[in-house]
Write a protein that holds these residues in place. Structure first.
Motif, PDB file in Angstrom:
ATOM      1  N   GLU A 117       0.686  -1.188   0.035  1.00  0.00           N
ATOM      2  CA  GLU A 117      -0.084  -0.086   0.052  1.00  0.00           C
ATOM      3  C   GLU A 117       0.912   1.266  -0.011  1.00  0.00           C
ATOM      4  N   THR A 118       1.760   1.172   0.882  1.00  0.00           N
ATOM      5  CA  THR A 118       2.740   2.247   0.845  1.00  0.00           C
ATOM      6  C   THR A 118       3.640   2.564  -0.487  1.00  0.00           C
ATOM      7  N   SER A 119       3.745   1.481  -1.276  1.00  0.00           N
ATOM      8  CA  SER A 119       4.282   1.575  -2.408  1.00  0.00           C
ATOM      9  C   SER A 119       3.426   2.205  -3.484  1.00  0.00           C
ATOM     10  N   VAL A 120       2.142   1.817  -3.712  1.00  0.00           N
ATOM     11  CA  VAL A 120       1.125   2.559  -4.294  1.00  0.00           C
ATOM     12  C   VAL A 120       1.097   3.966  -4.102  1.00  0.00           C
ATOM     13  N   TYR A 121       1.030   4.218  -2.968  1.00  0.00           N
ATOM     14  CA  TYR A 121       0.864   5.768  -2.411  1.00  0.00           C
ATOM     15  C   TYR A 121       2.056   6.680  -2.908  1.00  0.00           C
ATOM     16  N   ASN A 122       3.234   5.797  -2.922  1.00  0.00           N
ATOM     17  CA  ASN A 122       4.377   6.677  -3.150  1.00  0.00           C
ATOM     18  C   ASN A 122       4.254   6.781  -4.698  1.00  0.00           C
ATOM     19  N   LEU A 123       3.931   5.700  -5.555  1.00  0.00           N
ATOM     20  CA  LEU A 123       3.965   5.816  -6.982  1.00  0.00           C
ATOM     21  C   LEU A 123       2.930   6.952  -7.334  1.00  0.00           C
ATOM     22  N   LEU A 124       1.814   6.913  -6.712  1.00  0.00           N
ATOM     23  CA  LEU A 124       0.763   7.703  -7.152  1.00  0.00           C
ATOM     24  C   LEU A 124       1.192   9.429  -6.789  1.00  0.00           C
ATOM     25  N   THR A 125       2.213   9.505  -5.913  1.00  0.00           N
ATOM     26  CA  THR A 125       2.410  10.835  -5.545  1.00  0.00           C
ATOM     27  C   THR A 125       3.614  11.355  -6.611  1.00  0.00           C
ATOM     28  N   MET A 127       3.785   9.954  -9.330  1.00  0.00           N
ATOM     29  CA  MET A 127       3.035  10.456 -10.983  1.00  0.00           C
ATOM     30  C   MET A 127       2.544  11.673 -10.920  1.00  0.00           C
ATOM     31  N   GLN A 128       1.815  11.960  -9.771  1.00  0.00           N
ATOM     32  CA  GLN A 128       1.258  13.426  -9.562  1.00  0.00           C
ATOM     33  C   GLN A 128       2.363  14.472  -9.904  1.00  0.00           C
ATOM     34  N   ILE A 129       3.500  14.345  -9.248  1.00  0.00           N
ATOM     35  CA  ILE A 129       4.474  15.144  -9.424  1.00  0.00           C
ATOM     36  C   ILE A 129       4.924  15.378 -10.915  1.00  0.00           C
ATOM     37  N   SER A 130       5.220  14.159 -11.640  1.00  0.00           N
ATOM     38  CA  SER A 130       5.688  14.150 -12.843  1.00  0.00           C
ATOM     39  C   SER A 130       4.595  14.724 -13.671  1.00  0.00           C
ATOM     40  N   GLN A 131       3.348  14.271 -13.624  1.00  0.00           N
ATOM     41  CA  GLN A 131       2.081  15.003 -14.376  1.00  0.00           C
ATOM     42  C   GLN A 131       2.217  16.655 -14.169  1.00  0.00           C
ATOM     43  N   ASN A 132       2.456  17.025 -12.971  1.00  0.00           N
ATOM     44  CA  ASN A 132       2.444  18.353 -12.842  1.00  0.00           C
ATOM     45  C   ASN A 132       3.739  18.955 -13.522  1.00  0.00           C
ATOM     46  N   ILE A 196       8.980  20.857 -31.653  1.00  0.00           N
ATOM     47  CA  ILE A 196       9.165  20.979 -30.288  1.00  0.00           C
ATOM     48  C   ILE A 196       7.924  20.490 -29.551  1.00  0.00           C
ATOM     49  N   LEU A 197       6.932  21.369 -29.884  1.00  0.00           N
ATOM     50  CA  LEU A 197       5.351  21.109 -29.196  1.00  0.00           C
ATOM     51  C   LEU A 197       4.850  20.033 -29.589  1.00  0.00           C
ATOM     52  N   LYS A 198       5.077  19.392 -30.781  1.00  0.00           N
ATOM     53  CA  LYS A 198       4.509  17.926 -31.428  1.00  0.00           C
ATOM     54  C   LYS A 198       5.206  16.865 -30.575  1.00  0.00           C
ATOM     55  N   GLN A 199       6.650  16.937 -30.534  1.00  0.00           N
ATOM     56  CA  GLN A 199       7.562  16.073 -29.781  1.00  0.00           C
ATOM     57  C   GLN A 199       7.009  16.070 -28.317  1.00  0.00           C
ATOM     58  N   ASP A 200       6.730  17.131 -27.796  1.00  0.00           N
ATOM     59  CA  ASP A 200       6.463  17.335 -26.271  1.00  0.00           C
ATOM     60  C   ASP A 200       5.202  16.717 -25.978  1.00  0.00           C
ATOM     61  N   SER A 201       4.208  16.685 -26.904  1.00  0.00           N
ATOM     62  CA  SER A 201       2.984  16.061 -26.749  1.00  0.00           C
ATOM     63  C   SER A 201       3.231  14.555 -27.004  1.00  0.00           C
ATOM     64  N   ILE A 202       3.894  14.217 -27.766  1.00  0.00           N
ATOM     65  CA  ILE A 202       4.379  12.749 -27.761  1.00  0.00           C
ATOM     66  C   ILE A 202       4.673  12.182 -26.481  1.00  0.00           C
ATOM     67  N   SER A 203       5.785  12.901 -26.129  1.00  0.00           N
ATOM     68  CA  SER A 203       6.598  12.543 -24.728  1.00  0.00           C
ATOM     69  C   SER A 203       5.535  12.321 -23.803  1.00  0.00           C
ATOM     70  N   VAL A 204       4.652  13.398 -23.632  1.00  0.00           N
ATOM     71  CA  VAL A 204       3.780  13.451 -22.425  1.00  0.00           C
ATOM     72  C   VAL A 204       2.874  12.229 -22.701  1.00  0.00           C
ATOM     73  N   LYS A 205       2.374  11.694 -23.457  1.00  0.00           N
ATOM     74  CA  LYS A 205       1.513  10.893 -23.917  1.00  0.00           C
ATOM     75  C   LYS A 205       2.261   9.495 -23.329  1.00  0.00           C
ATOM     76  N   GLN A 206       3.397   9.220 -23.905  1.00  0.00           N
ATOM     77  CA  GLN A 206       4.231   8.097 -23.580  1.00  0.00           C
ATOM     78  C   GLN A 206       4.525   8.103 -22.070  1.00  0.00           C
ATOM     79  N   GLU A 207       4.869   9.246 -21.639  1.00  0.00           N
ATOM     80  CA  GLU A 207       5.132   9.038 -20.294  1.00  0.00           C
ATOM     81  C   GLU A 207       3.843   8.735 -19.397  1.00  0.00           C
ATOM     82  N   SER A 208       2.622   9.459 -19.778  1.00  0.00           N
ATOM     83  CA  SER A 208       1.441   9.315 -19.075  1.00  0.00           C
ATOM     84  C   SER A 208       1.104   7.697 -19.414  1.00  0.00           C
TER      85      SER A 208
END
Length: 416
Positions: A117-125, A127-132, A196-208
């Motif tokens: 459960e701790t691992s899941v909560y850490n991963l979720l945190t 993910m939120q930091i990375s998404q921000n 650059i904007l197109k590549q950023d969009s692809i990267s964001v999708k892959q990371e997500s």
């Protein structure tokens, strides 16, 4: 003068001796005649069983013993090892699906759940930091894109204006070239910003996608871990009766260890033991019957267990039509298992005579039923009541079917 006396030829004593000798010889001859050739024996009719040979419907069958079992038995095993902390019901209780039976404790498993459960909560945190961060980076690139776009628009306006002025010789060539170069530069910046904007969009999708996949796997692991901890509470998988519960408070149970069983009470089956001699003649779909409360009920073989133990194998039989009212689990039944179809045949009742004769001969009564003599016969198949007669007898013949242990080697019986 003396008169000679004539001696008698036969005196009384001689006559008696002769008569006695004749009687003795006659008795010996009688005994020899009685014991020679066809030996006889006097038999009391009250001590023998006389049966009548008859035509009838014959079906080969064998007697087997069966025991009534629930139609389905589900074994309860420990899905996870642990210590018995609590027992909620007693052996023999009627259970509903998902009713708790007992609870095990396993601190290692529970600690693993907390860590998961701790691992899941850490991963979720994370993910939120990375998404921000990705979202902020995208905003910055969009702002840069806006600046580049605005610069391109301004460079385009100046270039077009200077081009007209240069054509009218209102400005010099140097000023015109400067605006043209700036226009080309801003146009290249615009193209680069779009890439650059197109590549950023692809990267964001892959990371997500990667983050979601990782989070999903972690959640699945957490779900599995919660299930393992939940399995420490042993529950009834279906409705039924709990039997053979083997657990005590404080007792340690290993993973996979048998805890008990749950008998489904929706119906019954019969498990029968059969001699291995008949294993090649037993198959699914065969029928048997048994008497219960004055009625005969039919059973059908559903499954054959071909494993032989101590010279016997087992079959499971189900009730073909109706289940007898009042029948109970564990009840023993005597079953007649059919090995052939019904047919017309000449029948002689089973009896102890077979042990001495092997079915090769039998004592047959005379027409006046005062004597019985040996008659050669040939028997075929048998069932629980009759032998099938192939040769040597006719319908209506009277025969002795009880044991011949006391008859010795006598050829004829005098019935009294």
């Amino acid at each position: 003068m003396d008169i000679p006396i004539e001696k008698k030829r036969f005196t009384k004593s001689k006559i008696a001796m002769i008569a006695g000798s004749i009687l003795l010889v006659s008795f010996i001859i009688y005994v020899i005649a009685s014991s020679g050739g066809k030996s006889k024996l006097n038999v009391d009719t009250e001590r023998i069983m006389v049966s009548i040979v008859k035509d009838g419907v014959f079906q080969e069958n064998i007697p087997v013993s069966g025991i009534v079992l629930p139609i389905t038995t589900i074994y309860l095993d420990a899905l996870e090892g642990g210590r018995v902390d609590e027992i909620f019901v007693e052996d023999g209780a009627i259970m509903k699906q998902n009713d708790p039976i007992l609870r095990l404790s396993n601190t290692d498993l529970e600690l693993s759940l907390v860590n998961q459960e701790t691992s899941v909560y850490n991963l979720l945190t994370q993910m939120q930091i990375s998404q921000n961060a990705a979202r902020q980076n995208t905003i910055n690139k969009l702002n840069q894109m806006t600046d580049v776009e605005n610069a391109l628009i301004e460079a385009t306006r100046v270039f077009k204006l200077n081009k007209k002025l240069y054509e009218q010789k209102a400005i010099g060539r140097n000023e015109f070239k400067e605006s043209e170069n700036n226009y080309n530069y801003q146009k290249q910046r615009m193209q680069l910003a779009v890439q650059i904007l197109k590549q950023d969009s692809i990267s964001v999708k892959q990371e997500s996608a990667q983050a979601n996949s990782s989070f999903s796997r972690t959640q699945s692991a957490l779900k599995l871990m919660r299930k393992k901890v939940g399995d420490l509470v042993v529950r009834a998988p279906v409705d039924g009766q709990l039997t053979s519960l083997d657990a005590e408070i404080g007792q340690s149970k290993n993973k996979g260890e048998r805890l008990g069983q749950l008998d489904v009470l929706s119906g019954f089956k019969v498990r029968a033991d059969i001699d291995e001699h008949y294993i090649s003649r037993i198959y699914t779909g065969q029928y048997g019957s048994f008497p219960f409360n004055g009625k005969d009920y039919k059973l059908k073989i559903k499954k054959v267990y071909t494993q032989v133990t101590n010279g016997r194998f087992q079959v499971d039989m189900i009730f073909e039509e109706t289940i007898p009212e009042g029948i109970r689990r564990g009840q023993s039944l005597q079953i007649r298992l059919a090995l052939s179809d019904e047919k017309q045949a000449l029948l002689v009742p089973k009896g102890g005579f077979f042990q001495q004769t092997g079915g090769n001969w039998i004592f047959k009564l005379s027409d006046d039923s005062k004597t019985a003599y040996k008659a050669d016969i040939q028997l075929g198949s048998k069932n629980t009541e009759y032998y099938e007669v192939l040769q040597g007898l006719q319908p209506g013949d009277k025969v002795i079917t009880s044991s011949y242990d006391n008859f010795g080697d006598k050829q004829e019986l005098i019935l009294k």
